[in-house]
Design a protein around this motif. Structure first.
Motif, mmCIF file in Angstrom:
data_model
loop_
_atom_site.group_PDB
_atom_site.id
_atom_site.type_symbol
_atom_site.label_atom_id
_atom_site.label_comp_id
_atom_site.label_asym_id
_atom_site.label_seq_id
_atom_site.Cartn_x
_atom_site.Cartn_y
_atom_site.Cartn_z
ATOM 1 N N GLY A 42 3.645 -3.179 14.036
ATOM 2 C CA GLY A 42 4.553 -4.173 13.469
ATOM 3 C C GLY A 42 4.166 -4.559 12.053
ATOM 4 O O GLY A 42 5.022 -4.651 11.160
ATOM 5 N N LEU A 43 2.869 -4.783 11.835
ATOM 6 C CA LEU A 43 2.409 -5.136 10.485
ATOM 7 C C LEU A 43 2.608 -3.986 9.502
ATOM 8 O O LEU A 43 2.942 -4.220 8.328
ATOM 9 N N PHE A 44 2.432 -2.768 9.976
ATOM 10 C CA PHE A 44 2.625 -1.607 9.100
ATOM 11 C C PHE A 44 4.081 -1.482 8.668
ATOM 12 O O PHE A 44 4.378 -1.266 7.485
ATOM 13 N N VAL A 45 4.993 -1.626 9.617
ATOM 14 C CA VAL A 45 6.421 -1.554 9.281
ATOM 15 C C VAL A 45 6.803 -2.687 8.334
ATOM 16 O O VAL A 45 7.539 -2.488 7.358
ATOM 17 N N ALA A 47 4.828 -4.229 6.223
ATOM 18 C CA ALA A 47 4.252 -3.938 4.908
ATOM 19 C C ALA A 47 5.087 -2.898 4.165
ATOM 20 O O ALA A 47 5.291 -3.013 2.946
ATOM 21 N N LEU A 48 5.591 -1.889 4.889
ATOM 22 C CA LEU A 48 6.443 -0.893 4.242
ATOM 23 C C LEU A 48 7.718 -1.521 3.699
ATOM 24 O O LEU A 48 8.151 -1.226 2.577
ATOM 25 N N LEU A 49 8.335 -2.402 4.498
ATOM 26 C CA LEU A 49 9.567 -3.048 4.050
ATOM 27 C C LEU A 49 9.318 -3.924 2.828
ATOM 28 O O LEU A 49 10.082 -3.881 1.856
ATOM 29 N N VAL A 50 8.249 -4.725 2.873
ATOM 30 C CA VAL A 50 7.945 -5.601 1.743
ATOM 31 C C VAL A 50 7.622 -4.778 0.503
ATOM 32 O O VAL A 50 8.070 -5.101 -0.615
ATOM 33 N N PHE A 51 6.854 -3.708 0.663
ATOM 34 C CA PHE A 51 6.510 -2.854 -0.475
ATOM 35 C C PHE A 51 7.752 -2.212 -1.072
ATOM 36 O O PHE A 51 7.913 -2.145 -2.307
ATOM 37 N N ASP A 52 8.660 -1.743 -0.227
ATOM 38 C CA ASP A 52 9.884 -1.108 -0.708
ATOM 39 C C ASP A 52 10.764 -2.119 -1.443
ATOM 40 O O ASP A 52 11.324 -1.814 -2.508
ATOM 41 N N ILE A 53 10.890 -3.327 -0.871
ATOM 42 C CA ILE A 53 11.717 -4.352 -1.506
ATOM 43 C C ILE A 53 11.126 -4.779 -2.850
ATOM 44 O O ILE A 53 11.840 -4.908 -3.849
ATOM 45 N N CYS A 54 9.824 -4.979 -2.879
ATOM 46 C CA CYS A 54 9.183 -5.387 -4.135
ATOM 47 C C CYS A 54 9.278 -4.280 -5.183
ATOM 48 O O CYS A 54 9.462 -4.557 -6.377
ATOM 49 N N GLY A 55 9.171 -3.031 -4.750
ATOM 50 C CA GLY A 55 9.286 -1.931 -5.700
ATOM 51 C C GLY A 55 10.659 -1.840 -6.333
ATOM 52 O O GLY A 55 10.788 -1.475 -7.518
ATOM 53 N N ASP A 56 11.702 -2.168 -5.548
ATOM 54 C CA ASP A 56 13.064 -2.088 -6.071
ATOM 55 C C ASP A 56 13.487 -3.343 -6.838
ATOM 56 O O ASP A 56 14.278 -3.251 -7.782
ATOM 57 N N GLY A 57 12.990 -4.496 -6.420
ATOM 58 C CA GLY A 57 13.553 -5.727 -6.962
ATOM 59 C C GLY A 57 12.635 -6.575 -7.797
ATOM 60 O O GLY A 57 13.078 -7.591 -8.348
ATOM 61 N N LEU A 58 11.359 -6.201 -7.919
ATOM 62 C CA LEU A 58 10.433 -7.080 -8.633
ATOM 63 C C LEU A 58 10.787 -7.188 -10.115
ATOM 64 O O LEU A 58 10.716 -8.279 -10.701
ATOM 65 N N VAL A 59 11.189 -6.077 -10.718
ATOM 66 C CA VAL A 59 11.555 -6.112 -12.143
ATOM 67 C C VAL A 59 12.777 -6.993 -12.354
ATOM 68 O O VAL A 59 12.821 -7.814 -13.287
ATOM 69 N N ARG A 60 13.763 -6.860 -11.483
ATOM 70 C CA ARG A 60 14.974 -7.706 -11.603
ATOM 71 C C ARG A 60 14.650 -9.157 -11.311
ATOM 72 O O ARG A 60 15.221 -10.068 -11.923
ATOM 73 N N PHE A 61 13.733 -9.395 -10.388
ATOM 74 C CA PHE A 61 13.336 -10.762 -10.056
ATOM 75 C C PHE A 61 12.675 -11.442 -11.252
ATOM 76 O O PHE A 61 12.858 -12.649 -11.467
#
Length: 300
Positions: A42-45, A47-61
């Motif tokens: 559960g923690l691995f999944v 972490a993958l979701l958070v990493f993917d979201i941050c990779g796509d949206g951190l610059v826009r954020f």
């Protein structure tokens, strides 16, 4: 040969008793590993979701104006200020309305209500309401707040609908927390001549606050992240002004859905950035509740 009594009451030789204990410990270790493995998955999944979201949206954020401007039809311009303010107001009003009513209902059912078939029927219905889909609450809010009370598709209607959505979970968890208060604590208070309400106010509620806040965390987090009932009540997907209580409103989940459905590639990054904002908002609310819960836990 000496014998020992096993946990199930049978007399066993010492060797068999020791072997029985060892087998139980081995089985316990196996299940401990299985549960730990499930937690790690559960923690691995997550972490993958958070990493993917941050990779796509951190610059826009981090783009200037993303949190302080109104939406735009261009993916690299505008912001989410109306949706952010709406979600904050929705969360605050939901807490102010649902927590006093939910805790009060739980106190009445546990401490004052007579144990009759009518009370049992109410308890069963409250437990069932905790599993009702949110869109059903949206239809209820549409009929009661929009039409019957005449609020219309306003932010207040959405907040009251989310309050209805949160109430069953708060009532159920608050009742469990109140039920966990030791009878010895209440009896000691009654023995000193303190009234029932004073006992509830000064002993029962402070002792049950950690459990009550757990229910509040779960219910409010669900409410803030819900979109189905808000769409039914009248939330919009595009707004160029900051909403008031009796005006049309947006919400972060609906803003995310709107960005994702747009065909331009830049809107996916805006959706990821909005998800980051929603996660931070929920973490802030949960962190505040956890801090209060831990503080009351140390006061026991």
């Amino acid at each position: 040969m000496t014998t020992s009594i096993s946990p199930n009451g049978f007399h066993l030789p010492d060797e068999e008793f020791t072997e029985n204990i060892d087998n139980r410990e081995k089985i316990g270790k196996v299940f401990e590993i299985i549960f730990l493995f499930g937690l790690l998955i559960g923690l691995f999944v997550l972490a993958l979701l958070v990493f993917d979201i941050c990779g796509d949206g951190l610059v826009r954020f981090l783009t200037p104006g993303f949190l302080t401007e109104t939406p735009s039809r261009f993916p690299d311009k505008g912001g989410i200020l109306p949706a952010l303010l709406s979600s904050l107001l929705l969360g605050i009003i939901t807490i102010l309305v649902s927590v006093p009513i939910g805790v009060g209902a739980a106190l009445y059912l546990e401490e004052y209500a007579p144990k009759t078939w009518w009370t049992a029927l109410i308890e069963i219905n409250i437990s069932n309401l905790a599993g009702v889909p949110s869109i059903v609450y949206g239809l209820l809010g549409l009929g009661v707040f929009n039409y019957l009370l005449g609020f219309g598709p306003a932010l207040l209607s959405g907040a009251l609908t989310l309050s209805l959505l949160s109430l069953p979970v708060i009532i159920v968890t608050s009742r469990e927390a109140i039920r966990s208060v030791p009878d010895s604590l209440k009896n000691a208070s009654y023995g000193l001549g303190i009234t029932k309400w004073q006992t509830i106010r000064h002993h029962v509620i402070p002792y049950a606050v950690p459990g009550i806040l757990t229910g509040v965390i779960i219910s409010v987090s669900r409410a803030i992240g819900d979109a189905a009932c808000l769409i039914v009540v009248g939330a919009v997907s595009f707004l160029t002004f900051n909403p008031g209580l009796f005006q049309r409103f947006m919400a972060l989940p609906i803003q995310i859905y709107t960005y994702i459905t747009r065909p331009e590639p830049g809107f996916s990054n805006a959706a990821a950035a909005t998800i980051i904002v929603l996660m931070l908002l929920i973490l802030a609310l949960n962190g505040t509740a956890i801090y209060i819960r831990q503080r009351y836990s140390r006061m026991r």
